[in-house]
Design a protein around this motif. Structure first.
Motif, short mmCIF file in Angstrom:
data_model
loop_
_atom_site.label_atom_id
_atom_site.label_comp_id
_atom_site.label_asym_id
_atom_site.label_seq_id
_atom_site.Cartn_x
_atom_site.Cartn_y
_atom_site.Cartn_z
N ASP A 94 60.69 -62.07 48.57
CA ASP A 94 59.70 -62.01 47.78
C ASP A 94 60.55 -60.47 47.92
OD1 ASP A 94 57.36 -61.41 45.99
OD2 ASP A 94 56.28 -60.33 48.45
N LEU A 95 60.30 -59.87 46.37
CA LEU A 95 60.55 -58.66 45.56
C LEU A 95 59.20 -58.33 45.00
CD1 LEU A 95 63.35 -59.42 43.59
CD2 LEU A 95 63.44 -58.33 45.84
N ASP A 98 59.92 -66.15 40.79
CA ASP A 98 61.03 -66.56 40.39
C ASP A 98 62.32 -65.31 39.91
OD1 ASP A 98 60.30 -65.80 37.62
OD2 ASP A 98 60.79 -67.98 37.32
N TYR A 99 62.50 -64.42 39.99
CA TYR A 99 62.94 -62.93 39.48
C TYR A 99 64.35 -63.19 40.14
CZ TYR A 99 64.51 -58.44 38.68
OH TYR A 99 65.46 -56.75 38.48
N ALA A 100 64.41 -63.18 42.14
CA ALA A 100 65.11 -62.80 42.37
C ALA A 100 66.12 -63.74 42.56
CB ALA A 100 65.23 -62.61 43.98
N ASP A 101 65.63 -65.11 42.08
CA ASP A 101 66.83 -66.37 42.11
C ASP A 101 67.04 -66.67 40.81
OD1 ASP A 101 66.08 -66.39 45.09
OD2 ASP A 101 64.55 -67.63 44.78
N ILE A 102 67.00 -65.76 40.12
CA ILE A 102 68.09 -66.05 38.64
C ILE A 102 69.13 -67.18 39.05
CG2 ILE A 102 68.58 -64.89 36.13
CD1 ILE A 102 65.93 -63.56 36.62
N ASP A 150 56.29 -59.76 62.75
CA ASP A 150 55.98 -60.58 62.64
C ASP A 150 57.27 -61.36 61.99
OD1 ASP A 150 57.27 -60.08 60.18
OD2 ASP A 150 55.42 -60.97 58.82
N GLY A 151 59.01 -60.77 63.00
CA GLY A 151 59.96 -61.35 62.47
C GLY A 151 60.31 -61.29 61.35
N SER A 152 59.95 -60.83 60.34
CA SER A 152 60.67 -60.45 58.73
C SER A 152 60.88 -59.76 58.40
CB SER A 152 59.05 -60.61 57.88
OG SER A 152 58.55 -59.52 57.73
N ILE A 203 61.46 -58.64 51.10
CA ILE A 203 61.44 -59.02 51.77
C ILE A 203 61.86 -60.71 52.49
CG2 ILE A 203 59.08 -60.23 53.50
CD1 ILE A 203 57.43 -58.31 51.75
N ALA A 204 62.68 -60.37 53.20
CA ALA A 204 63.40 -61.42 54.15
C ALA A 204 63.00 -62.32 55.16
CB ALA A 204 65.18 -61.20 53.47
#
Length: 112
Positions: free
Chosen positions: A11-12, A18-22, A83-85, A101-102
């Motif tokens: 997430d950005l 879908d922005y991050a995975d273009i 939470d591990g993120s 967020i990853a």
């Protein structure tokens, strides 16, 4: 939990889903003293990232890279949450401040 390893940017906040995975699956990688990232049309690499705390749960770094084939540089930071993120921000010099967020990138041990 350590920041070391490969993380999938999921997430950005403030950007379209879908922005991050273009171009490719978005990720950030932290290895011992260096790393890299890619999302949207931005790629970057860094060396000598500074960790804070004995468990390396947080890191700050300066990076150099490309944004749509233009040279760019900046700084970044990330911290492992309860939470591990992994939550952080990648900042371009005189440009955008992009939060992310990853989650741990789960790799398969089964050969293809």
């Amino acid at each position: 939990m350590s920041v070391l390893g490969k993380w999938r940017i999921v997430d950005l906040p403030g950007y379209e889903d879908d922005y991050a995975d273009i171009v490719e699956p978005a990720y950030i990688l932290f290895e011992d003293g260096r790393g890299e990232f890619a999302f949207e049309c931005i790629t970057g690499a860094f060396a000598d990232g500074a960790t804070r705390g004995s468990d390396c749960a947080a890191i700050v770094f300066d990076w150099i890279g490309n944004d749509e084939m233009d040279a760019v540089c900046g700084s970044g930071s990330a911290e492992v949450e309860a939470d591990g993120s992994l939550r952080g921000e990648i900042r371009a010099h005189r440009g955008d401040e992009i939060p992310f967020i990853a989650r741990r990138w789960l790799t398969s041990s089964i050969p293809c």
